[in-house]
Design a protein around this motif. Structure first.
Motif, PDB file in Angstrom:
ATOM      1  N   ARG A 125      80.475 111.112-149.404  1.00 33.92           N
ATOM      2  CA  ARG A 125      79.705 112.344-149.504  1.00 33.92           C
ATOM      3  C   ARG A 125      78.207 112.047-149.397  1.00 33.92           C
ATOM      4  O   ARG A 125      77.452 112.793-148.777  1.00 33.92           O
ATOM      5  CB  ARG A 125      80.016 113.042-150.808  1.00 33.92           C
ATOM      6  N   ILE A 126      77.768 110.947-149.974  1.00 34.07           N
ATOM      7  CA  ILE A 126      76.352 110.565-149.927  1.00 34.07           C
ATOM      8  C   ILE A 126      75.943 110.248-148.487  1.00 34.07           C
ATOM      9  O   ILE A 126      74.858 110.639-148.037  1.00 34.07           O
ATOM     10  CB  ILE A 126      76.093 109.356-150.858  1.00 34.07           C
ATOM     11  N   LEU A 184      72.958 111.828-143.657  1.00 35.74           N
ATOM     12  CA  LEU A 184      72.979 112.116-142.237  1.00 35.74           C
ATOM     13  C   LEU A 184      72.449 113.526-141.960  1.00 35.74           C
ATOM     14  O   LEU A 184      71.626 113.725-141.066  1.00 35.74           O
ATOM     15  CB  LEU A 184      74.400 111.955-141.681  1.00 35.74           C
ATOM     16  N   VAL A 185      72.873 114.495-142.742  1.00 36.43           N
ATOM     17  CA  VAL A 185      72.395 115.872-142.601  1.00 36.43           C
ATOM     18  C   VAL A 185      70.893 115.934-142.862  1.00 36.43           C
ATOM     19  O   VAL A 185      70.145 116.577-142.128  1.00 36.43           O
ATOM     20  CB  VAL A 185      73.169 116.825-143.546  1.00 36.43           C
ATOM     21  N   LEU A 186      70.439 115.250-143.893  1.00 35.04           N
ATOM     22  CA  LEU A 186      69.016 115.222-144.224  1.00 35.04           C
ATOM     23  C   LEU A 186      68.217 114.575-143.093  1.00 35.04           C
ATOM     24  O   LEU A 186      67.163 115.086-142.705  1.00 35.04           O
ATOM     25  CB  LEU A 186      68.799 114.461-145.540  1.00 35.04           C
ATOM     26  N   LEU A 187      68.715 113.490-142.563  1.00 36.56           N
ATOM     27  CA  LEU A 187      68.043 112.811-141.453  1.00 36.56           C
ATOM     28  C   LEU A 187      67.947 113.724-140.238  1.00 36.56           C
ATOM     29  O   LEU A 187      66.888 113.811-139.597  1.00 36.56           O
ATOM     30  CB  LEU A 187      68.788 111.522-141.089  1.00 36.56           C
ATOM     31  N   LEU A 188      69.013 114.421-139.909  1.00 38.68           N
ATOM     32  CA  LEU A 188      68.996 115.345-138.774  1.00 38.68           C
ATOM     33  C   LEU A 188      68.025 116.497-139.004  1.00 38.68           C
ATOM     34  O   LEU A 188      67.315 116.928-138.099  1.00 38.68           O
ATOM     35  CB  LEU A 188      70.399 115.882-138.498  1.00 38.68           C
ATOM     36  N   ALA A 189      67.973 117.014-140.214  1.00 41.58           N
ATOM     37  CA  ALA A 189      67.065 118.110-140.539  1.00 41.58           C
ATOM     38  C   ALA A 189      65.613 117.673-140.408  1.00 41.58           C
ATOM     39  O   ALA A 189      64.776 118.392-139.847  1.00 41.58           O
ATOM     40  CB  ALA A 189      67.342 118.630-141.943  1.00 41.58           C
ATOM     41  N   VAL A 190      65.281 116.495-140.901  1.00 42.13           N
ATOM     42  CA  VAL A 190      63.913 115.987-140.807  1.00 42.13           C
ATOM     43  C   VAL A 190      63.537 115.741-139.353  1.00 42.13           C
ATOM     44  O   VAL A 190      62.447 116.105-138.914  1.00 42.13           O
ATOM     45  CB  VAL A 190      63.764 114.690-141.653  1.00 42.13           C
TER      46      VAL A 190
END
Length: 124
Positions: A2-3, A8-14
């Motif tokens: 989950r982490i 990965l989601v955070l990296l894509l958003a940034v």
């Protein structure tokens, strides 16, 4: 697991927000003298070439004024690249001379009058 997904989601958003904030190129309109344009075949050849040119939104050639009006995005191309592309089609563009091989491949009506070309004269 989950982490890793959250990272990965955070990296894509940034990355997405950084790309969105990057300065987009400005749409610029420029006029280029094309003194060797003789007829509508010349006009069509230049305009058709620029349908696939990266960064060029539109190209309109005025045969009577011997002028091309081009709209392009500054982040993808520049005026010198556009002039060189016109020269590669076989036509002079401001201070850039036509590519000799391309010019020689043009139909007779598209060549300069001093080279035996020019528009077909109507018989009276």
């Amino acid at each position: 697991m989950r982490i890793i997904k959250m990272m990965l989601v955070l990296l894509l958003a940034v990355t997405g927000s950084a790309m969105a904030q990057a300065k987009k190129g400005t749409l610029v309109t420029a006029k280029i003298k094309v003194p060797s344009v003789q007829c509508n075949m010349c006009k069509d050849a230049i305009q058709r070439y620029f349908l696939k040119e990266e960064g060029v939104k539109s190209m309109v050639v005025d045969v009577k004024k011997k002028e091309a009006t081009v709209k392009y995005f500054t982040d993808r191309t520049n005026i010198e690249n556009i002039k060189t592309a016109i020269a590669n089609v076989g036509y002079d563009a401001d201070d850039v001379t036509a590519n000799a091989d391309s010019y020689n491949d043009l139909p007779k009506c598209c060549k300069k009058p001093e080279d035996g070309g020019g528009p077909v004269q109507k018989k009276h």
